[in-house]
Design a protein around this motif. Structure first.
Motif, PDB file in Angstrom:
ATOM      1  N   GLU A  72       0.862  -1.195   0.000  1.00 27.82           N
ATOM      2  CA  GLU A  72       0.000   0.000   0.000  1.00 27.82           C
ATOM      3  C   GLU A  72       0.895   1.241   0.000  1.00 27.82           C
ATOM      4  N   ASP A 121     -10.273  -3.898  -0.085  1.00 29.27           N
ATOM      5  CA  ASP A 121      -9.256  -4.020  -1.126  1.00 29.27           C
ATOM      6  C   ASP A 121      -9.891  -4.460  -2.450  1.00 29.27           C
ATOM      7  N   GLU A 146      -2.428  -6.195  -5.838  1.00 30.28           N
ATOM      8  CA  GLU A 146      -3.730  -6.218  -5.159  1.00 30.28           C
ATOM      9  C   GLU A 146      -4.266  -7.638  -5.002  1.00 30.28           C
ATOM     10  N   HIS A 203      -3.546  -9.085  -1.750  1.00 25.86           N
ATOM     11  CA  HIS A 203      -4.275  -8.513  -0.611  1.00 25.86           C
ATOM     12  C   HIS A 203      -5.621  -9.212  -0.452  1.00 25.86           C
TER      13      HIS A 203
HETATM   14 FE   LIG Z   1      -4.590  -3.359  -1.397  1.00 31.40          FE
END
Ligand SMILES: [Fe+2]
Ligand SMILES: [Fe+2]
Length: 483
Positions: free
Chosen positions: A155, A216, A245, A248
């Motif tokens: 992030e 997310d 991503e 995540h």
């Molecule tokens: Fe993320």
């Protein structure tokens, strides 16, 4: 050759955008760098800045195999600027400029619009690090602690990604916005982060997993639609961010899945059949399934708010201008102009929830949110598979889109998870069954004791099927040296 698939690690700021040959931007970023490190030290994972964490770092942007794993102290993580490769032939794929070559510079008329989109996206990145900064202390295992920190450093890198665009393409006001991104704070009364869900607390690990699953995933949808942008550098940046991503959301989905597994396994072993016998289940040191459903209700509804109003002229302008597209825009079989198309929108009409056809251009947010809900539902089904395997009679269900909303069509009504409009009194009476109560929060908090021994996992969460980088669950993912 200024742009490559390999990342230049010879400067302080690893990059594949030829920063060495762009002294103006390099200087601007070098000036921003100390403030970023200061922010990381004060607002990043508290107590673990000197620990060695088994992290992946991007060494190339090749979708297969860009990561190198090694022990890193988080403040030494090589945050860098990584853009997916440029396709020379790429065009603007939708809106009024459809068919023009993709823009390599910011079109003057869309400057303010693009800057705003980049700042909003950029603001969410450090916000989540701030929200999660105390979680290391109660990590249920070294494996989970490592995953938390991986999400956090990435992030941080996403912030860099947006700051690069601001510094490179937006001159003085871009620099000011880049500074502003380091000044706002999640949950701060005077200088809050820009979006609601990013000012909420992440008080425990179940919240963290729900956040990475639901919020997310909103990030994924936003990045997917920005990856369609006619402004090519934004598109390329978002495409690389999406590869990060994915991890995540994996952390969120498997985290909740493992909590479900621990609960069901413990119930089976204790001979408890009824998932609603909450007191009995809690005595086993696991989180009962109805409480997990409440947490999912909360995080789902907060994340839906991030899509903005269902009907939005801003969204129509973004689309028509070619700056922000739809999810998988180029795979949609229509004219990509939407000048005469319509799209069904759920609205509140005379106190009733109804579907109404609206011009597709103004319903862009609604469509993206629908795609998001579909994506969430698939993950929820995978959670249900975990329960099914144990034979316990319980299923997770996403609440209705009108439930517990603070933005858009349903912000002024109270609705039940199954979409019935309620009076205030009915809502007040029932809400503790639908969103976590103080007592639920206290119970979850009581389970949040650190479990930092190699290969050990807290009672409320099952070990992963496989570890990270093909290591086992008992690998020393974090060498803890507490600061
Ligand atoms: Fe993320
Ligand atoms: Fe991100």
């Amino acid at each position: 050759m200024p742009e490559t698939t390999h990342v230049d690690y010879s400067t302080k700021i690893p990059n594949n955008v030829g920063l060495m040959d762009d002294q103006r931007v390099l200087k601007a970023l070098e000036q921003w760098h100390p403030g970023y490190l200061d922010w990381w030290q004060t607002m990043g994972p508290e107590g673990f800045q000197t620990s060695e964490v088994y992290l992946r770092t991007a060494v190339s942007i090749d979708p297969k195999g860009w990561a190198k794993f090694d022990y890193v102290k988080m403040p030494d993580y090589r945050w860098g600027i990584l853009l997916a490769p440029r396709h020379q032939e790429r065009q603007v794929n939708f809106g009024a400029h459809k068919g023009e070559p993709a823009w390599q510079e910011v079109p003057g008329e869309y400057r303010a619009m693009l800057r705003r989109l980049i700042v909003i996206q950029g603001d969410t990145e450090p916000a989540s690090v701030e929200q999660q900064r105390f979680l290391g202390k109660t990590a249920p295992s070294l494996y989970d602690m490592r995953n938390l920190f991986q999400v956090n450093v990435e992030e941080g890198r996403h912030l860099w990604a947006m700051v690069y665009l601001l510094q490179k393409y937006f001159g003085k006001d871009g620099r000011e916005e880049a500074d502003g991104l380091l000044q706002r704070r999640s949950g701060d009364a005077d200088k809050p982060r820009m979006l609601g869900a990013f000012n909420e607390e992440t008080p425990d690990w179940l919240s963290f997993f729900m956040f990475t699953f639901f919020t997310d995933r909103d990030g994924k949808m936003q990045l997917e639609s920005l990856a369609q942008s006619g402004f090519d550098p934004l598109s390329r940046t978002c495409r690389f961010m999406l590869t990060e991503e994915a991890h995540h959301m994996f952390v969120g989905e498997t985290g909740v899945g493992r909590a479900i597994e621990a609960t069901c396994t413990a119930m089976k072993a204790a001979g408890i059949e009824d998932p609603n016998d909450i007191a009995a289940v809690r005595k086993l040191g696991v989180i009962d399934l109805p409480t997990m459903q409440k947490k999912a209700n909360l995080h789902f509804s907060l994340s839906l708010d991030l899509f903005g109003s269902e009907v939005s002229t801003n969204a129509a302008n973004y689309y028509n201008s070619g700056v922000k597209g739809r999810f998988q825009e180029t795979r949609i079989d229509d004219d990509h102009l939407l000048t005469s198309a319509s799209y069904p929108v759920s609205k509140l009409i005379d106190g009733q929830i109804r579907m109404v056809d609206e011009p597709a251009l103004t319903a862009i947010n609604m469509r993206l949110r629908d795609d998001y809900v579909t994506d969430c539902a698939k993950g929820v089904e995978r959670w249900n598979k975990v329960i099914e395997k144990t034979g316990i009679g319980f299923r997770f269900k996403l609440p209705h889109v009108a439930f517990h909303r603070h933005i858009g069509e349903f912000q002024n009504v109270k609705a039940s998870p199954d979409g019935r409009v309620l009076s205030d009194a009915e809502w007040t009476k029932a809400k503790d069954q639908w969103v976590p109560s103080k007592a639920d929060g206290d119970f979850i908090q009581s389970l949040m004791a650190p479990c930092w021994e190699r290969g050990k996992f807290a009672s409320w969460i099952a070990p992963p099927k496989i570890g990270i980088d093909n290591k086992g669950g008992d690998f020393e993912y974090v060498k803890i040296h507490q600061a």
